[in-house]
Design an enzyme around this catalytic site. Sequence first.
Site: not given
Length: 462
Positions: A229, A286
């Site tokens: 990720k 993010c």
Amino acid sequence: MCGVSMPIPTPDEIDRWHKSGKLVASVFGLGYVGLCLSAFMAQRGIRVVGVDVSEEVVEKVRRGETPFFEPGLEEALKTCIASKMLEATTDSAYAVESSNVIVITVGTPLGVDGSAELRYLRSAAEAISSRLRAGQVVVLKSTVPPGTTEELLKPALEHGSGLKAEQDFALAFCPERLSEGRALEELAKLPVVVGAVGPRSRDCVVAFFRCLGLETIDVGNPRAAELVKLADNLWIDVSIALGNLIALFCETYGADVRKVISAANTLSRGYSSVNILNPGLVGGSCLPKDPLFLAAVGEKLGIDTSLIVSARNLNSSMYLHVLDLLRDGLLEAGKEVRKSRVAVLGLAFKGETSDTRESQSLKLIERLVGEGARVVAFDPYVKEAPAETASSVYEAVEGADAVVVATEHRAFQEVDWKRVWSLVKKPCVLVDARGIVDPNHAIELGFIWRGLGRPPQAFQRS
Ligand code: NAD
């Protein structure tokens, strides 16, 4: 609902529960990720109990309202609530007791010291552990620094429940990689990366995602999945930073960054090709933080993370460069920022979302207001701004000395610039920070053109 106490389910059991409509998942955290995932799972025959600590969020979800805009989500949510495939609660004990699978999607913001703030994960783990039963499956989806699943979540769940991961309950980290604005579409097609604490956990988690029609990629352990990720988001951030860097050179050398990047990207290397992303204003919940999770960990490990930090610094300061482009355009118009009326199109951090977290458009507006400009903003999905707002593009641009395109919403790609030109105060500056306006058309109409990486010299004047 599953039985009282049982061993970790086999893939066949998971499949059977799903086919007989008995597979229940609880989702901890009904934010962007949790709500999209809940609706997605409920649409595919998994009954979902969504949990949030915020009563306001839970009430909204119960009414079938989304606290944010995401294409297709509100319709999906209303259908799932009406069919009772999805319920929302603040009662974490009820949620854990009702479910076979527990998915954690709580926020993991950046802490004040620049590392990950994991207190929401700690509190969710504590709530889950007090009711965790043998045979349940726990999947962490929030973005976390490497090691978090094994060093924080696993001990917290084991300590609170008296159970052992991989022996009594399944545990895996499966990062969420959806992109806002395309969340439901991506949830249905992105392969799920699985990093489980052991083979039994892996097999049942793989079976769970297979029930959703998804492919899985087993990377062996939670640490590897946590790194996947962070690697994805680091790649995106660094690739946009490359685009931004090349944009700055293009402005100096009179070249169009879009042409330069698309030509550069035709070079194949290895199994792929050069893939520099277009320049722009990076924001959201993010990219501004995930690379910094790695930087913080790297610093402790003595790994040189200056690449991460440089890319971040460049991307997070691009709104200041856009301000410079505007200032320069206004100078050519014989005006200055102070007292100019500036229409800002777009408040969200990216197209087709209402999310303004870390939006550089808001930072730009704050600077403009601070410098004495009269800002009028318009965003089809966001109604609140640190400035006056308009109800349409055309209302926002009326009498404007300058127009800034700050978000790539589809609505802005369809703007009638001829009509805009008829409404603005001439001479008028047009700054495109998103590469969605045709520079030739804007210049032909008479705008003083400034584009991020797209200097006026790169285009023909008629
Ligand atoms: P968010 O802030 O929108 O939502 C988090 C929700 O969790 C909030 O509603 C909050 O009230 C709730 N919460 C906090 N503590 C809780 C607890 N103990 N029990 C139950 N609920 C609790 O966050 P988000 O944007 O949905 O992101 C969630 C995670 O997914 C983050 O780690 C993020 O980095 C990651 N992620 C986000 C995106 C995205 O596009 N937003 C994409 C991929 C991954």
